[in-house]
Design a protein around this motif. Structure first.
Motif, short mmCIF file in Angstrom:
data_model
loop_
_atom_site.label_atom_id
_atom_site.label_comp_id
_atom_site.label_asym_id
_atom_site.label_seq_id
_atom_site.Cartn_x
_atom_site.Cartn_y
_atom_site.Cartn_z
N LEU A 156 -9.91 -2.55 3.64
CA LEU A 156 -9.92 -4.00 3.88
C LEU A 156 -10.49 -4.75 2.68
O LEU A 156 -9.94 -5.79 2.26
N MET A 157 -11.53 -4.21 2.09
CA MET A 157 -12.13 -4.83 0.90
C MET A 157 -11.10 -4.88 -0.24
O MET A 157 -10.92 -5.92 -0.89
N ALA A 158 -10.40 -3.76 -0.45
CA ALA A 158 -9.41 -3.70 -1.53
C ALA A 158 -8.24 -4.64 -1.25
O ALA A 158 -7.73 -5.31 -2.16
N THR A 159 -7.83 -4.72 0.01
CA THR A 159 -6.71 -5.59 0.38
C THR A 159 -7.08 -7.06 0.14
O THR A 159 -6.30 -7.83 -0.43
N LYS A 192 -2.07 -2.29 -9.23
CA LYS A 192 -3.37 -2.98 -9.29
C LYS A 192 -4.54 -2.05 -9.00
O LYS A 192 -5.68 -2.35 -9.35
N GLY A 193 -4.26 -0.94 -8.30
CA GLY A 193 -5.36 -0.04 -7.97
C GLY A 193 -4.87 1.30 -7.50
O GLY A 193 -3.67 1.48 -7.21
N VAL A 240 0.88 -1.18 0.00
CA VAL A 240 0.00 0.00 0.00
C VAL A 240 0.91 1.22 0.00
O VAL A 240 1.67 1.44 0.95
N LEU A 241 0.82 2.01 -1.08
CA LEU A 241 1.88 2.99 -1.36
C LEU A 241 1.33 4.40 -1.59
O LEU A 241 0.48 4.60 -2.46
N ASP A 242 1.85 5.35 -0.82
CA ASP A 242 1.53 6.77 -1.03
C ASP A 242 2.30 7.27 -2.27
O ASP A 242 3.25 6.61 -2.73
N VAL A 243 1.90 8.40 -2.82
CA VAL A 243 2.60 8.95 -3.99
C VAL A 243 3.56 10.08 -3.58
O VAL A 243 4.78 9.99 -3.80
N ASN A 244 3.04 11.14 -2.97
CA ASN A 244 3.90 12.29 -2.62
C ASN A 244 4.62 12.04 -1.31
O ASN A 244 4.02 12.13 -0.24
N MET A 245 5.89 11.70 -1.41
CA MET A 245 6.70 11.42 -0.22
C MET A 245 8.09 12.01 -0.43
O MET A 245 8.55 12.14 -1.57
N ILE A 256 5.12 -8.09 -6.91
CA ILE A 256 4.34 -7.71 -5.71
C ILE A 256 3.16 -6.82 -6.14
O ILE A 256 3.36 -5.80 -6.80
N PRO A 257 1.94 -7.19 -5.76
CA PRO A 257 0.79 -6.32 -6.11
C PRO A 257 0.89 -4.99 -5.36
O PRO A 257 1.23 -4.96 -4.18
N VAL A 258 0.58 -3.90 -6.07
CA VAL A 258 0.71 -2.56 -5.47
C VAL A 258 -0.62 -1.82 -5.58
O VAL A 258 -1.22 -1.75 -6.66
N LEU A 259 -1.04 -1.25 -4.45
CA LEU A 259 -2.22 -0.38 -4.39
C LEU A 259 -1.74 1.01 -3.99
O LEU A 259 -1.19 1.19 -2.90
#
Lengths: 168, 121
Positions: B113-116, B100-101, B51-56, B77-80
């Motif tokens: 949780l649903m997305a995970t 993936k999303g 689960v990955l933020d963009v602006n960091m 590795i799947p990435v959201l």
């Protein structure tokens, strides 16, 4: 050439104000428009974000007392961290509103400041956006420069908005 | 127990994701920026979802995603993405890099949780 233009700045401030109301509502804090921002000895938490684009560039500060930041925060959050994330989400919402009207900006990462007697530079033409809540006032302080020829366009729909999941 | 790595510069967001997914039985690893996230992913290639933020700071999420894909150990590795950004150009870049999303904050715990459950391998 980038210049300060009151009319467009006022329009962008209004978008930032709408973004702030929506953001705080999403975290359970109802805001009402208020007038007057008195300097206070109460410690204010501020999140600051820069943004830059071909048509618009500037800085946005979101400030509120600790109680208001905590009222909008998930359980266990530190106010200092959370006000930075609120500023990030506020400017993310502002970016979406600007994109819908033809201006694309890139965002910096947030920085956080705590202080007392926080006061925006007095301007007669563009007043800062001030709200009140049951826990204290919220200030959205925007300083914007706009490309000389740029005008905000008619609103168009974006592919996705806050809270939505896109699955690829 | 499936492992999820959350990469976000906000401690509060990491706390929220850890709490939500931890209560649902996931083991959650945390990183504060893309560089730390990349190092953690390389050390833990069996991660079920990132689960990955963009602006960091240091390294943004899109750069981290593209570097993950270049490394055979982490390429699958799947990435959201979970971000304040809704810009088409950034969404397309993530899609092209095999994400993936794309979630636009704020994200409700039940939606996360649903997305995970849907995206974790």
């Amino acid at each position: 050439m980038f210049v300060e233009r009151s009319e467009t700045t006022r329009a962008i401030q209004a978008l930032a104000g709408d973004a702030c109301i929506e953001l705080m509502q999403a975290y359970g804090v109802e805001l009402r428009p208020a007038v007057g921002w008195a300097e206070s000895d109460e410690i204010m938490f501020s999140g600051v974000m820069g943004f830059v684009g071909d048509s618009v560039r500037g800085t946005c500060l979101l400030a509120a007392p600790q109680g208001t930041v905590e009222a909008a925060a998930p359980q266990g959050a530190a106010a200092r961290d959370w006000v930075g994330e609120l500023a990030n989400q506020l400017v993310g919402r502002l970016k979406a509103k600007l994109m819908a009207r033809g201006a694309t900006i890139a965002l910096s990462t947030p920085v956080v400041l705590r202080g007392v007697k926080l006061s925006p530079l007095p301007r007669t033409d563009v007043a800062p956006v001030i709200f009140e809540s049951t826990t204290g006032k919220v200030l959205v302080w925007l300083e914007v420069e706009i490309e000389n020829d740029f005008q905000l366009g008619e609103q168009r729909a974006l592919k996705a908005s806050e809270g939505e999941l896109l699955v690829f | 127990m499936k492992k999820v790595l959350v990469v976000d510069d906000s401690e509060t967001i990491r706390l929220e994701v850890s709490r939500t997914l931890g209560q649902a039985g996931f083991s959650v690893l945390e990183a504060r920026d893309g560089a730390e996230g990349l190092a953690t992913a390389i050390k833990n290639p069996n991660i079920a979802l990132l689960v990955l933020d963009v602006n960091m700071p240091v390294m943004n999420g899109l750069e981290m995603l593209e570097r993950l894909r270049q490394n055979p150990t982490t390429a699958d590795i799947p990435v959201l993405l979970m971000t304040t950004e809704a810009e088409d150009r950034l969404i397309e870049r993530a899609k092209k890099a095999g994400a993936k999303g794309w979630f636009i904050k704020p994200v409700k715990p039940e939606m996360l949780l649903m997305a995970t459950n849907k995206l974790a391998r």
